[in-house]
Design an enzyme around this catalytic site. Structure first.
Site, PDB file in Angstrom:
ATOM      1  N   GLU A  66       9.094  -3.478  -4.955  1.00 24.71           N
ATOM      2  CA  GLU A  66       7.688  -3.622  -5.358  1.00 24.71           C
ATOM      3  C   GLU A  66       7.349  -5.078  -5.653  1.00 24.71           C
ATOM      4  OE1 GLU A  66       7.192  -0.660  -8.449  1.00 24.71           O
ATOM      5  OE2 GLU A  66       7.240   0.946  -6.947  1.00 24.71           O
TER       6      GLU A  66
ATOM      7  N   ALA B  69       4.313  -7.717  -7.852  1.00 20.41           N
ATOM      8  CA  ALA B  69       3.270  -7.818  -8.879  1.00 20.41           C
ATOM      9  C   ALA B  69       1.876  -7.740  -8.273  1.00 20.41           C
ATOM     10  CB  ALA B  69       3.434  -9.115  -9.665  1.00 20.41           C
TER      11      ALA B  69
ATOM     12  N   TYR C 126       1.193  -5.754  -5.904  1.00 24.26           N
ATOM     13  CA  TYR C 126       1.166  -4.363  -5.406  1.00 24.26           C
ATOM     14  C   TYR C 126       1.192  -4.256  -3.869  1.00 24.26           C
ATOM     15  CZ  TYR C 126       0.056  -2.717 -10.158  1.00 24.26           C
ATOM     16  OH  TYR C 126       0.081  -2.424 -11.494  1.00 24.26           O
TER      17      TYR C 126
ATOM     18  N   GLU D 205      12.339   3.285   3.307  1.00 26.25           N
ATOM     19  CA  GLU D 205      12.559   3.605   4.723  1.00 26.25           C
ATOM     20  C   GLU D 205      12.337   2.377   5.597  1.00 26.25           C
ATOM     21  OE1 GLU D 205      10.744   5.158   2.480  1.00 26.25           O
ATOM     22  OE2 GLU D 205      10.507   7.292   2.905  1.00 26.25           O
TER      23      GLU D 205
ATOM     24  N   CYS E 209       6.314   8.253   3.548  1.00 22.87           N
ATOM     25  CA  CYS E 209       4.855   8.107   3.579  1.00 22.87           C
ATOM     26  C   CYS E 209       4.377   7.977   5.029  1.00 22.87           C
ATOM     27  CB  CYS E 209       4.426   6.889   2.759  1.00 22.87           C
ATOM     28  SG  CYS E 209       4.641   5.318   3.613  1.00 22.87           S
TER      29      CYS E 209
ATOM     30  N   CYS F  75       5.476   4.789   6.899  1.00 24.01           N
ATOM     31  CA  CYS F  75       6.890   4.816   7.302  1.00 24.01           C
ATOM     32  C   CYS F  75       7.112   5.769   8.480  1.00 24.01           C
ATOM     33  CB  CYS F  75       7.777   5.197   6.123  1.00 24.01           C
ATOM     34  SG  CYS F  75       7.881   3.882   4.886  1.00 24.01           S
TER      35      CYS F  75
END
Ligand code: THU
Length: 141
Positions: free
Chosen positions: A48, A50, A52, A59, A95, A98
C-alpha cells in the site's frame, strides 16, 4: 485440476508471501503465488501507499515479478487474504483489475485461480468463470 499443479506448495507459498504484506492503511494482508508454465513459482504481497492510488495487489506483484524476469505464461495462482492478526477465515478472490492482468498472460479456459483458507481448504476456478467474455491480446491481432 491438472496433476502438474502443486496446489499445496502454491498455497504455502502464498501464505509465506502474505506475511510480507505492507498494509498500514487497510490492515488487510494478501499473499499470492503464481505458477509459470515452466513450473516456477513467483510470489507477491499487497503493497500500500500513503497516496492510496499507487497501492498494488498481491496478485499483480507476483505476476509482475515473474514477467519482469522473463516468464510470461502461467498455469495457476493461489491467493490467501485476511485482516492482519487474524487467522485466514475467508476466501480472498482477485479483484477485477487483477483478473484482467491475469487474462493477459493466461488461457482463461485453462488457468486456475485457487483461493485458500488453509492448505487443505481451498476452492479452484477457471479464470473464464471469474472473468467471462473477456477482452484479451487476441482482440488486437
Ligand atoms: N488486495 C489484494 O492484494 N488483492 C486483491 O485481489 C484484493 C485486494 C489488497 C489491496 C489492498 O492493499 C487491500 O487488499 C485492501 O483492499
Amino acid at each position: 485440476m491438472p496433476e502438474d499443479i502443486p496446489v499445496t506448495e502454491l498455497i504455502r507459498s502464498a501464505m509465506e508471501a502474505r506475511k510480507k504484506a505492507y498494509t498500514p492503511y487497510s490492515n488487510y494482508m494478501v499473499g499470492a503465488a503464481v505458477l509459470t508454465n515452466e513450473l516456477r513459482i513467483y510470489t507477491g504481497c499487497n503493497i500500500e501507499n500513503a497516496a492510496y492510488g499507487p497501492s498494488v495487489c498481491a496478485e499483480r506483484t507476483a505476476v509482475f515479478k515473474a514477467v519482469s524476469e522473463g516468464w510470461h505464461r502461467f498455469k495457476a495462482i493461489a491467493v490467501v487474504g485476511s485482516p492482519k492478526g487474524e487467522v485466514i477465515s475467508q476466501y480472498a478472490f482477485p479483484c477485477g483489475v487483477c483478473r484482467q492482468v491475469l487474462r493477459e498472460f493466461t488461457d482463461p479456459d485453462l488457468f486456475y485461480v485457487i483461493v485458500a483458507r488453509s492448505e487443505r481448504d481451498y476452492k479452484a476456478y477457471l479464470l473464464k468463470e471469474l472473468l467471462p467474455e473477456s477482452f484479451g491480446p487476441e482482440n488486437l491481432r
